[in-house]
Design an enzyme around this catalytic site. Structure first.
Site, PDB file in Angstrom:
ATOM      1  N   GLY A  11     -10.755  75.391  48.797  1.00 36.87           N
ATOM      2  CA  GLY A  11     -11.860  74.448  48.955  1.00 36.87           C
ATOM      3  C   GLY A  11     -12.399  74.005  47.606  1.00 36.87           C
ATOM      4  O   GLY A  11     -11.854  74.356  46.557  1.00 36.87           O
ATOM      5  N   ASP A  32      -6.694  80.628  52.705  1.00 36.89           N
ATOM      6  CA  ASP A  32      -7.389  79.466  53.276  1.00 36.89           C
ATOM      7  C   ASP A  32      -6.677  79.013  54.544  1.00 36.89           C
ATOM      8  O   ASP A  32      -5.463  79.162  54.663  1.00 36.89           O
ATOM      9  CB  ASP A  32      -7.389  78.308  52.262  1.00 36.89           C
ATOM     10  CG  ASP A  32      -8.602  77.414  52.417  1.00 36.89           C
ATOM     11  OD1 ASP A  32      -9.450  77.392  51.520  1.00 36.89           O
ATOM     12  OD2 ASP A  32      -8.698  76.719  53.473  1.00 36.89           O
ATOM     13  N   GLY A  37     -10.411  72.565  53.099  1.00 39.32           N
ATOM     14  CA  GLY A  37      -9.762  72.680  51.786  1.00 39.32           C
ATOM     15  C   GLY A  37      -8.388  72.042  51.820  1.00 39.32           C
ATOM     16  O   GLY A  37      -7.898  71.647  52.878  1.00 39.32           O
ATOM     17  N   LEU A  72     -15.641  83.100  50.505  1.00 36.72           N
ATOM     18  CA  LEU A  72     -16.173  81.726  50.500  1.00 36.72           C
ATOM     19  C   LEU A  72     -15.748  80.933  51.731  1.00 36.72           C
ATOM     20  O   LEU A  72     -16.166  79.782  51.896  1.00 36.72           O
ATOM     21  CB  LEU A  72     -15.669  80.970  49.248  1.00 36.72           C
ATOM     22  CG  LEU A  72     -16.484  81.095  47.961  1.00 36.72           C
ATOM     23  CD1 LEU A  72     -16.519  82.516  47.451  1.00 36.72           C
ATOM     24  CD2 LEU A  72     -15.910  80.188  46.886  1.00 36.72           C
ATOM     25  N   TYR A 144     -24.426  77.016  61.205  1.00 36.31           N
ATOM     26  CA  TYR A 144     -24.193  77.356  59.791  1.00 36.31           C
ATOM     27  C   TYR A 144     -25.276  78.312  59.290  1.00 36.31           C
ATOM     28  O   TYR A 144     -24.987  79.391  58.774  1.00 36.31           O
ATOM     29  CB  TYR A 144     -24.193  76.069  58.984  1.00 36.31           C
ATOM     30  CG  TYR A 144     -23.900  76.225  57.502  1.00 36.31           C
ATOM     31  CD1 TYR A 144     -22.603  76.495  57.058  1.00 36.31           C
ATOM     32  CD2 TYR A 144     -24.906  76.073  56.549  1.00 36.31           C
ATOM     33  CE1 TYR A 144     -22.320  76.606  55.697  1.00 36.31           C
ATOM     34  CE2 TYR A 144     -24.640  76.185  55.197  1.00 36.31           C
ATOM     35  CZ  TYR A 144     -23.344  76.448  54.769  1.00 36.31           C
ATOM     36  OH  TYR A 144     -23.074  76.565  53.418  1.00 36.31           O
ATOM     37  N   LYS A 148     -24.651  82.239  58.558  1.00 37.77           N
ATOM     38  CA  LYS A 148     -24.789  82.783  57.200  1.00 37.77           C
ATOM     39  C   LYS A 148     -25.858  83.883  57.151  1.00 37.77           C
ATOM     40  O   LYS A 148     -25.742  84.834  56.383  1.00 37.77           O
ATOM     41  CB  LYS A 148     -25.160  81.658  56.222  1.00 37.77           C
ATOM     42  CG  LYS A 148     -24.029  80.657  55.972  1.00 37.77           C
ATOM     43  CD  LYS A 148     -22.999  81.230  55.010  1.00 37.77           C
ATOM     44  CE  LYS A 148     -21.955  80.186  54.630  1.00 37.77           C
ATOM     45  NZ  LYS A 148     -20.940  80.704  53.696  1.00 37.77           N
ATOM     46  N   TYR A 158     -23.346  97.063  56.215  1.00 33.67           N
ATOM     47  CA  TYR A 158     -22.127  97.757  55.759  1.00 33.67           C
ATOM     48  C   TYR A 158     -22.427  98.527  54.466  1.00 33.67           C
ATOM     49  O   TYR A 158     -21.871  99.588  54.220  1.00 33.67           O
ATOM     50  CB  TYR A 158     -20.974  96.767  55.518  1.00 33.67           C
ATOM     51  CG  TYR A 158     -20.067  96.600  56.716  1.00 33.67           C
ATOM     52  CD1 TYR A 158     -20.451  95.825  57.810  1.00 33.67           C
ATOM     53  CD2 TYR A 158     -18.830  97.236  56.772  1.00 33.67           C
ATOM     54  CE1 TYR A 158     -19.626  95.670  58.915  1.00 33.67           C
ATOM     55  CE2 TYR A 158     -17.993  97.090  57.862  1.00 33.67           C
ATOM     56  CZ  TYR A 158     -18.402  96.302  58.935  1.00 33.67           C
ATOM     57  OH  TYR A 158     -17.574  96.163  60.024  1.00 33.67           O
TER      58      TYR A 158
END
Ligand code: NAD
Ligand code: UDP
Length: 310
Positions: A11, A32, A37, A72, A144, A148, A158
Site C-alpha cells: 500500500g 498484501d 495496494g 498496516l 473503520y 481500529k 495480548y
C-alpha cells in the site's frame, strides 16, 4: 540483520516503510492481498534479495519466523473502507488477532497502525492520547473507527495477558507519493483534479480541518516507536500539528499547480469530523520525534509525483 514482516506492505504507507527498512539493512517480507495496494508500489524492491512479496489476506492466519511485525493491512480511505464494511472490520479485528497470535508464538515485537479516527469527531482539541474519543458506533465510518479501536483493545490485552511486546501508533492524515490516484482521500483528489483541470470537489463548506503529515516523517516516527524499550507500548500520536481547512488546502493546490480548475462544493459525508490536530508532546518526549516537512514542501513533492503518473 532483523527479519521484519510488513502487512499491507504494497500500500501507500507500507511501500515506503518496506523501502526504508531495506535501506537500513533488514530482511523484509511484504504481505498484501492487493485490495487497495498494488505490486507497482514495490516492484522496484523485487531485485533486492532481502525482499519477499507474499499474496495473503490477514484475516487468515499466517506463519513465518520474524523479529518484528508492522501491521498496516487495512484500507484507509473512507471510499475504500466503506466499500465492504464487514470486510473492513474483519481485516482490523481478525488481522490483529492473527498478527498478535503470530507475535505471541514467535516472540516477535508487533506494531499496530492505529489512527486518529479512534478519536472520531473529537470534542477535545488538539487530541491527546488520553482522550477516549467521540465515535458513532453505527455510522458509516464505524467499520473503520471501531475496527481500529477493537484492534487497540486486542493489542493492549495480548500485552497484559500474554506479555506480547506491542506498540500502538495513532497515525494522523498522511500524504505523499504512491497514494493511489483514485484513492479518494482529499490530498490525492485535489492534486489529481487540479492536474487534469477538473473541478476541485470540496465536501461541505470546506471549513473542516485536518493536519497533514508527509509520509517520510511518519515512517521515521514508526521506526523510532518500534525501537523503543519494551516498557513503552504507546499509544502515541504521530502527525503534523499544522492545521488547515479544506478550503485552504484547495487554494494551496490550485496555486501550486497553476491550474484553471474551479472549486465546487458537494455534500459533506455523514459523520465527517469537523476538526483534527494531534498533540505530539508524547512523541517529542519519548521518541525525540517531530515532523520536519511542512505542507508546502510535502505538497510540492507530491504534485511532482502525480505529474509523472496522471
Ligand atoms: P492503503 O490502502 O494504501 O494501504 C493498505 C494496504 O493494506 C493495501 O496495500 C491493501 O491492499 C492492504 N490490505 C487491505 N486489506 C488487507 C487484508 N485483509 N489482508 C492483507 N492486506 C490487506 O492505505 P495506507 O494509507 O497505506 O494505510 C496503511 C495503514 O495505515 C492502514 O492500516 C491505515 O488504517 C493506517 N493509517 C493510515 C493513515 C493515512 O493517512 N494514510 C492514517 C491513519 C492510519
Ligand atoms: N474531502 C473533500 N473533498 C474530497 C475528499 C475529501 O473536501 O474530494 C474532505 C473530507 O470530507 C474530509 C477531509 O477532506 O473532511 C479529509 O478527507 P479524507 O478522506 O482525506 O480523510 P479523513 O476524513 O479520513 O480524515
Amino acid at each position: 540483520m532483523k527479519r521484519i514482516l510488513v502487512t499491507g506492505g504494497a500500500g501507500f504507507l507500507g511501500s515506503h516503510l518496506c523501502e526504508r527498512l531495506l535501506t537500513e539493512g533488514n530482511d523484509v517480507i511484504c504481505l498484501d492481498n492487493y485490495f487497495t495496494g498494488q505490486k507497482k508500489n514495490v516492484v522496484h524492491l523485487l531485485d533486492n534479495p532481502y525482499f519477499e512479496l507474499v499474496r495473503h489476506d490477514v484475516t487468515s492466519p499466517y506463519f513465518v519466523e520474524v523479529d518484528e511485525i508492522y501491521n498496516l493491512a487495512c484500507p484507509a480511505s473512507p471510499v475504500h473502507y466503506q466499500y465492504n464494511p464487514i470486510k473492513t472490520v474483519k481485516t482490523s479485528v481478525m488481522g490483529a488477532i492473527n498478527m498478535l497470535g503470530l507475535a505471541k508464538r514467535i516472540k516477535a515485537k508487533v506494531l499496530q497502525a492505529s489512527t486518529s479516527e479512534v478519536y472520531g469527531d473529537p470534542e477535545q482539541h488538539p487530541q491527546q492520547e488520553s482522550y477516549w474519543g467521540h465515535v458513532n458506533p453505527i455510522g458509516p465510518r464505524a467499520c473503520y473507527d471501531e475496527g481500529k479501536r477493537c484492534a487497540e483493545t486486542l493489542f493492549v490485552n495480548y500485552h497484559k495477558q500474554n506479555n506480547v511486546r506491542i506498540k500502538i501508533i495513532r497515525i494522523f492524515n498522511t500524504y505523499g507519493p504512491r497514494m493511489h490516484p483514485n484513492d479518494g482521500r482529499v490530498v490525492s483528489n485535489f492534486i489529481v483534479q487540479a492536474l487534469k483541470g477538473k473541478d476541485i470537489t470540496i465536501y461541505g463548506d470546506g471549513k473542516q480541518t485536518r493536519s497533514f503529515q508527509y509520509v517520510d516523517d511518519l515512517v521515521e516516527g514508526m521506526i523510532r516507536l518500534m525501537n523503543t524499550p519494551d516498557s513503552f507500548t504507546g499509544p502515541v500520536n504521530i502527525g503534523n500539528p499544522g492545521e488547515f481547512t479544506m478550503l485552504e488546502l484547495a487554494e494551496k493546490v490550485i496555486r501550486m499547480t497553476n491550474t484553471k480548475s474551479k472549486i465546487v462544493f458537494q455534500p459533506l459525508p455523514a459523520d465527517d469530523p469537523m476538526q483534527r490536530r494531534p498533540d505530539i508532546s508524547l512523541a517529542k518526549e519519548v521518541l525525540g520525534w517531530e515532523p520536519k516537512i511542512n505542507l508546502d514542501e510535502g505538497l510540492a513533492r507530491t504534485i511532482d509525483y502525480f505529474r509523472s503518473v496522471v
